[in-house]
Enzyme design. Structure first.
Site, PDB file in Angstrom:
ATOM      1  N   CYS A 142      -1.496  -4.702   7.981  1.00 11.20           N
ATOM      2  CA  CYS A 142      -1.525  -3.278   7.655  1.00 11.20           C
ATOM      3  C   CYS A 142      -2.979  -2.817   7.566  1.00 11.20           C
ATOM      4  O   CYS A 142      -3.792  -3.444   6.885  1.00 11.20           O
ATOM      5  CB  CYS A 142      -0.807  -3.071   6.326  1.00 11.20           C
ATOM      6  N   GLU A 143      -3.314  -1.765   8.253  1.00 12.57           N
ATOM      7  CA  GLU A 143      -4.703  -1.298   8.241  1.00 12.57           C
ATOM      8  C   GLU A 143      -5.099  -0.656   6.915  1.00 12.57           C
ATOM      9  O   GLU A 143      -6.278  -0.457   6.660  1.00 12.57           O
ATOM     10  CB  GLU A 143      -4.968  -0.340   9.393  1.00 12.57           C
ATOM     11  N   HIS A 144      -4.136  -0.338   6.070  1.00  6.28           N
ATOM     12  CA  HIS A 144      -4.451   0.309   4.796  1.00  6.28           C
ATOM     13  C   HIS A 144      -4.875  -0.686   3.720  1.00  6.28           C
ATOM     14  O   HIS A 144      -5.690  -0.361   2.853  1.00  6.28           O
ATOM     15  CB  HIS A 144      -3.261   1.123   4.297  1.00  6.28           C
ATOM     16  N   HIS A 145      -4.291  -1.907   3.732  1.00  2.00           N
ATOM     17  CA  HIS A 145      -4.605  -2.898   2.696  1.00  2.00           C
ATOM     18  C   HIS A 145      -5.044  -4.241   3.281  1.00  2.00           C
ATOM     19  O   HIS A 145      -5.363  -5.158   2.537  1.00  2.00           O
ATOM     20  CB  HIS A 145      -3.388  -3.136   1.796  1.00  2.00           C
TER      21      HIS A 145
ATOM     22  N   GLN B  58       2.854  -0.005  11.823  1.00  3.22           N
ATOM     23  CA  GLN B  58       3.960  -0.414  12.699  1.00  3.22           C
ATOM     24  C   GLN B  58       4.321   0.667  13.712  1.00  3.22           C
ATOM     25  O   GLN B  58       4.663   0.368  14.858  1.00  3.22           O
ATOM     26  CB  GLN B  58       5.172  -0.794  11.848  1.00  3.22           C
TER      27      GLN B  58
ATOM     28  N   HIS C 156       6.763  -5.652   5.190  1.00  2.00           N
ATOM     29  CA  HIS C 156       5.353  -5.360   4.939  1.00  2.00           C
ATOM     30  C   HIS C 156       4.973  -5.905   3.566  1.00  2.00           C
ATOM     31  O   HIS C 156       5.491  -5.447   2.553  1.00  2.00           O
ATOM     32  CB  HIS C 156       5.104  -3.848   4.994  1.00  2.00           C
TER      33      HIS C 156
ATOM     34  N   CYS D  68       2.318  -5.439   1.978  1.00  2.00           N
ATOM     35  CA  CYS D  68       1.655  -4.421   1.157  1.00  2.00           C
ATOM     36  C   CYS D  68       2.679  -3.679   0.304  1.00  2.00           C
ATOM     37  O   CYS D  68       2.332  -3.053  -0.692  1.00  2.00           O
ATOM     38  CB  CYS D  68       0.855  -3.442   2.015  1.00  2.00           C
TER      39      CYS D  68
END
Length: 195
Positions: free
Chosen positions: A86-89, A127, A155, A157
């Site tokens: 995940c690019e956020h976490h 995704q 996920h 995250c």
């Protein structure tokens, strides 16, 4: 090459990555010089290079082999393992991808489709974008009559942090060309979900 096409803007920098991991350990209150952590910055930096190697690849690098055999019927590759971050976490998400296409006579090797999934999964991702990128690359390179991509993932995250919902799964799809026709799409989905 650059962020506008989803790829890295410069080559991998092992030394800089190691320094960043060392700084992160210090920020966590750890001692990067203690026995168990001495080699951790180098190991994590090497792992990140492997986990994100798709940043330095193009779809054309993996969809290199095609065969013009006149086949114009549905081809489906089911249950392709997906491992991404995940690019956020920068936490992992994992699951399966199902990829189908109707060739315009030109097919590719089955392993090439799995490699395409890996190429896009090995980038910081969401995704939804991953699903779209796979479908669009197949359309652009193979020029098929239709494409369907369905991805189903857990996920971390969401399951190991935050709301901690370990049973939650996310399903995304991208449909192109003649597979947008309800009957053709239903046939593809039936073949994908028929166990």
């Amino acid at each position: 090459m650059g962020p506008s096409d989803g790829r890295a803007s410069h080559p991998y920098d092992q030394e800089r990555a190691e320094k960043a991991v060392r700084e992160l350990l210090l920020a966590l209150g750890e001692d990067p010089e203690r026995e168990g952590l001495k080699e951790t910055p180098a190991r994590v930096a090497r792992a990140f290079k492997e986990n994100f190697e798709g940043l330095w690849q193009k779809p054309e690098d993996v969809l290199t082999t095609t065969f013009d055999i006149g086949h114009e019927e549905l081809v489906i590759i089911r249950d392709i393992e997906v491992f991404s971050h995940c690019e956020h976490h920068l936490t992992p998400f994992h699951g399966v991808a199902h990829v189908g296409y109707i060739p315009s006579g030109k097919i590719t090797g089955l392993s090439k489709v799995a490699r395409l999934v890996d190429l896009f999964a090995r980038r910081p991702q969401v995704q939804e974008r991953l699903t779209t990128q796979i479908a669009d690359a197949l359309v652009e390179i193979l020029k098929p009559m239709g494409v369907i991509v369905i991805i189903d993932c857990e996920h971390l995250c969401m399951s190991m942090r935050g709301v901690r919902k370990s049973q939650a799964r996310t399903t995304t799809s991208a449909v192109r060309g003649v597979l947008r026709d309800a009957t053709t799409r239903a046939e593809a989905i039936s073949l994908i979900t028929n166990r």
